[in-house]
Design a protein around this motif. Sequence first.
Motif, mmCIF file in Angstrom:
data_model
loop_
_atom_site.group_PDB
_atom_site.id
_atom_site.type_symbol
_atom_site.label_atom_id
_atom_site.label_comp_id
_atom_site.label_asym_id
_atom_site.label_seq_id
_atom_site.Cartn_x
_atom_site.Cartn_y
_atom_site.Cartn_z
ATOM 1 N N UNK A 320 44.477 13.517 -31.460
ATOM 2 C CA UNK A 320 45.002 12.239 -31.932
ATOM 3 C C UNK A 320 44.059 11.090 -31.563
ATOM 4 N N UNK A 321 44.352 9.922 -32.105
ATOM 5 C CA UNK A 321 43.488 8.747 -31.929
ATOM 6 C C UNK A 321 44.214 7.680 -31.104
ATOM 7 N N UNK A 358 31.242 12.344 -31.532
ATOM 8 C CA UNK A 358 30.716 12.593 -30.183
ATOM 9 C C UNK A 358 31.550 12.007 -29.051
ATOM 10 N N UNK A 359 32.571 11.199 -29.366
ATOM 11 C CA UNK A 359 33.295 10.580 -28.260
ATOM 12 C C UNK A 359 33.915 11.635 -27.350
ATOM 13 N N UNK A 367 39.425 8.022 -28.181
ATOM 14 C CA UNK A 367 39.707 6.607 -27.960
ATOM 15 C C UNK A 367 38.607 5.763 -28.597
ATOM 16 N N UNK A 368 38.998 4.721 -29.306
ATOM 17 C CA UNK A 368 38.014 3.790 -29.854
ATOM 18 C C UNK A 368 38.240 2.417 -29.255
ATOM 19 N N UNK A 369 37.157 1.832 -28.768
ATOM 20 C CA UNK A 369 37.169 0.410 -28.408
ATOM 21 C C UNK A 369 35.823 -0.149 -28.818
ATOM 22 N N UNK A 370 35.801 -1.420 -29.129
ATOM 23 C CA UNK A 370 34.551 -2.032 -29.581
ATOM 24 C C UNK A 370 33.481 -1.996 -28.498
ATOM 25 N N UNK A 371 33.881 -2.171 -27.256
ATOM 26 C CA UNK A 371 32.886 -2.168 -26.175
ATOM 27 C C UNK A 371 32.294 -0.776 -25.968
#
Length: 663
Positions: A320-321, A358-359, A367-371
């Motif tokens: 999941x995201x 690749x995360x 997990x996505x974050x801009x930083x």
Amino acid sequence: MNSRPLLVTCGLPYTNGPCHLGHLRTYVPADFYVRFMRRKGEHAVFVCGSDNHGTPIVVSAEAEGVTPRVISERYHTHFAETFKRMNIHFDHFGMTDDPATKARTTHIVNRLIKAGHVYPKIIQQAYCPKCKKFLPDRYLEGICPHCSKPARGDECDQGCGKHLEPGELLKPTCKICGTAAEFREQEHFFFRLSSFQDYLKDFLKDLKGTDNAINYALGWVNEDLHDWCITRTLEWGTKFPGRDDLVVYVWVDAPIGYIGFTEEWAEKSGSDWKDYWCEDKARITHFIGQDITYHHCVFWPAMLKGAGYGKPYAVVASGMVKIDDHKFSKSRGYVVWTNDDYLDQGLPSDYLRYYLLTYTSHTKEMNFSWKLFLERVNSEVVNTLGNFVYRSVHLSHKQFGGVPDVPVDQEIKTRIAETLTTVSDLVESYDFKGAVDAILALAAYGNTYVQTNEPWKLAKTDLVAMAQVMRNSLQIAKALALLIDPVMPDRAEKLWTQLGMTTPLAKAGFDDALVDLLPGPLSQPSILFEKLDEKRINVLDADFRQRIDALTSPPEPDNQITIEEFSKIELKTGRVLSAENVPKSSKLLKLQVGFGSETRQIVSGIAQFYSPEDLVGKDVIVVMNLKPAKIFGIESNGMILAAGDEASLLVPFKPVEPGTKIR
């Protein structure tokens, strides 16, 4: 190379909203896999399409006042264009509402009926007495019977995630009007899923793919499987054979779309769809989100078996995201929209493809974050891969005008060959992060090789040695162009061109990584992997957080009025002098209301709750200064006030004279 053709599909995007990163979590790895397998020499077909049926689309269409087909076509086009912008290229992208899938659905359901796998049953179906309609799936909300969390009609979407059959939901409520649902008898049709329990146990033992999909499905089939209701009371969808009042459940025709899309592709390509869907001739590989594992590993193979079709070869389920370490939530702003938030900002699709691959492991939570995105791209893609390929081409062009005329060291070819084997093994085991990490490890090896040999110093002391270093580096760069193409196709193509290659990259195989670059001139290289601008990313992050604050903070009241504005509303008490039903209307009453010095005619939609004789002599509260309006062709001059869904009339607490002004 495997002699069985490879058919890859992706879980279908639902045409009820725009594309976001949660969608891409499945489609980018699938596209990477197909590109990689083709470069290995595999015959791979990649099909997908939009999922057009079900209640959410009907609800959205009703809200907009358009047909469900209009909604479906709008978002179908949106997804098709977005996928192209993300370099996700399907051989065919269809619609489940198109003739091929509808016809194949009817054929499969008829075969299941003929084989005795489908039977009718009278069930208790949720019904809204106010809307006067049965409530399938998303028209219904209530409490999950398994975990007691809020749930929708067909799935516990906020709790345990279990599929819910009609009639299971506790405290069912109509999502349209909020009225408590009743249960009424209705005939529906069920698929005998329970009779496939032994088959599914054996099937899952042989199924390839990711452990998270297989183990989850085994947990279900090792318990008692229940028969599955495969019809819904809707007009939108594929009609159930022989019934005009029922359509097949969306989770019947959605996976059948894979077959329909293959048929459409086969027709235009001169192929035979049966080579992919009959007698287990092909390796049917489904890429899905983990939340639809049950449908693909339990429902779908049982349906295929019952109808006499081939079975899936592999199911690859993505984790999941999360967005910024929070559970993905569109309503709370924890979402990144593929177009608005990313592509339309001028950011490269290649960088997002890299991050998604690749995360973390494909089966783990991403997990996505801009930083994090900024850090990963600049440190890994730019500093490692970009730095190596630019230095290699730039120094070779500067000192030798191109590719030096010396053979590649065997040590370099051995390292490239080892990388090819490692990456291939990882891809075939669906470890996409491991595969891309191994590709970046080759770039890191190249950087170390250049840094250790210091060719800029050799330019002053030993040009022969420098030529060897640059020749070796360029061969690694060639291998990297082939390897990164499934990850970052835009930049791989540009690197391939900078290396002086005239054969199209799409026609090159991985074996070409070990074929020496031809000596000759190279053009002045440009930087292919530019750093993300930190200030620009900080602005995007700030916009993201502002959206979250706007959705999660208590809204400022925007419906307050001043006492001066309220004073403009003229309210008086009135007494109903007469009342009668409006002909041909089940909701309207025509009233004559007295206010002492005058009598007014008022049309009110309260006939469902009051009979005319109940109202005569009753005192009511009326808005006096509304503009007159014609309702059902009858002039109405005022509005009676009532509260709640059952129109409880507002009346004075103590007796007052008709025409008394309310202050």
